[in-house]
Design an enzyme around this catalytic site. Structure first.
Site, PDB file in Angstrom:
ATOM      1  N   GLU A  59      31.522  16.215  34.794  1.00 37.08           N
ATOM      2  CA  GLU A  59      31.347  16.745  34.595  1.00 37.08           C
ATOM      3  C   GLU A  59      30.572  17.055  33.295  1.00 37.08           C
ATOM      4  OE1 GLU A  59      34.179  17.508  37.435  1.00 37.08           O
ATOM      5  OE2 GLU A  59      34.285  16.204  35.250  1.00 37.08           O
ATOM      6  N   PHE A  82      33.852  23.961  40.835  1.00 36.46           N
ATOM      7  CA  PHE A  82      34.845  24.673  41.045  1.00 36.46           C
ATOM      8  C   PHE A  82      34.930  24.820  38.955  1.00 36.46           C
ATOM      9  CE2 PHE A  82      36.304  22.350  44.843  1.00 36.46           C
ATOM     10  CZ  PHE A  82      36.877  23.676  45.378  1.00 36.46           C
ATOM     11  N   PRO A  88      35.543  19.861  30.953  1.00 37.89           N
ATOM     12  CA  PRO A  88      34.738  18.459  30.766  1.00 37.89           C
ATOM     13  C   PRO A  88      34.077  18.750  29.665  1.00 37.89           C
ATOM     14  CG  PRO A  88      36.360  17.931  32.450  1.00 37.89           C
ATOM     15  CD  PRO A  88      36.581  19.250  32.568  1.00 37.89           C
ATOM     16  N   HIS A 128      40.790  24.973  40.576  1.00 39.18           N
ATOM     17  CA  HIS A 128      40.062  25.466  41.898  1.00 39.18           C
ATOM     18  C   HIS A 128      39.910  26.785  41.729  1.00 39.18           C
ATOM     19  CE1 HIS A 128      41.769  21.447  42.961  1.00 39.18           C
ATOM     20  NE2 HIS A 128      40.774  21.289  43.692  1.00 39.18           N
TER      21      HIS A 128
END
Length: 324
Positions: A59, A82, A88, A128
């Site tokens: 990410e 999500f 990150p 999530h």
């Protein structure tokens, strides 16, 4: 006009945006798979792998690469699968994406969109299912918006792509396929920074955004059936925030219930309540009520329904203000 749900409306917006050769879509599984929620279905086949880019599971790299594209003159749309996976990448957002205009004294901007599905209600739990919009609101330099209807989803995404600054675009997972509206096939925009006044009433204001608007509207239906005049505001844009419409509603009704899915402490509902009290305190006839998630990690499927604010909780909060 075709009838679309939110996922389809977003796909329509992405299709229109990608007609501009300067726009790219990048994220995990956005290409061959069509996105984990199939929002980008068919786009790679239409526009090619260089325009709809399947990225590694990284990410920080997705947002960092999109940031580099943006300052180089490309218009990237980055997708994080999500909200809990966006952490990150938060270093890239807060230290680079949000600050580049200020850091460069206006010589560089980052016209980019970061799409993030968010929220509980599908039994996915933890990373999530999180609602962490407040951390992005606390990042000066980015806009933060969250549509709750198909019409707004398409119009606000196209407005975000056209915006000269970075936009964090939150997509309520529970609502992707829960409602449909007639949507124009052609391009249109819904302005960022404007709340939506959904119902006019004089007894109590129900204020929410994103995933919670389904519960807010259902609660309004119950209250209206019981003879209560309900004002309903969909905040829709957290940054910029349409304080004027919210405060006007509070001044007219004197009673306010604010609904958010995120944990209670330091959430955006608290910011809304604070601005109302700063500017409309003497118009209030009862303490402001907040209906929120709990200050815990989103629980597993069997307990999830107890975490997400319910219609009954919103109705009960409204009745407490009415009896004060």
């Amino acid at each position: 006009m075709p009838e679309m749900n939110i996922a389809q409306a977003l796909n329509s917006a992405l299709t229109i945006a990608l007609e501009d050769d300067n726009v790219v879509l990048i994220g995990e599984d956005v290409g061959a798979t069509g996105g984990v929620f199939r929002v980008s279905d068919g786009l790679q086949a239409k526009y090619g792998e260089e325009r709809v880019i399947d990225a590694p599971v990284a990410e920080s790299g997705i947002v960092g690469a999109a940031f580099g594209m943006a300052i180089a003159g490309v218009t990237p749309i980055a997708e994080i699968q999500f909200m809990g996976f966006s952490y990150p990448a938060f270093d890239q957002v807060i230290n680079h994406v949000a600050r580049i205009r200020n850091r460069s004294r206006g010589r560089f901007t980052a016209p980019m969109v970061i799409r993030i599905p968010y929220g509980a209600g599908i039994g996915a739990a933890e990373h999530h299912s999180e609602s962490a919009e407040a951390i992005y609101v606390q990042s000066p330099g980015v806009k933060v918006v969250v549509p709750s209807t198909p019409y707004d989803a398409k119009g606000m995404l196209l407005a975000a792509v056209a915006d000269p600054d970075p936009v964090v675009f939150l997509e309520p997972i529970r609502l992707y396929r829960s409602i449909k509206q007639d949507i124009p096939e052609a391009a249109y925009t819904v302005p960022l920074g404007a709340a939506a006044h959904l119902r006019e009433g004089t007894d109590v204001s129900l204020i929410g955004y994103g995933s919670m608007m389904r519960e807010v509207n259902a609660a309004a239906d119950q209250l209206i059936a019981g003879g209560v005049s309900v004002d309903v505001i969909d905040v829709r844009s957290l940054v910029p925030f349409d304080a004027e419409l919210v405060i006007d509603s509070a001044q007219r009704t004197g009673r306010v219930v604010i609904v958010q899915e995120a944990p209670r402490s330091a959430g955006f509902a608290a910011e809304i309540a604070t601005q109302i009290q700063e500017k409309a305190l003497y118009s209030l006839n009862a303490p402001i009520e907040r209906v929120t998630g709990y200050d815990i990690v989103v629980p597993l499927r069997r307990a999830e329904k107890h975490f997400v604010p319910s219609v009954d909780k919103v109705v009960a909060a409204a009745k407490r203000t009415l009896s004060a």
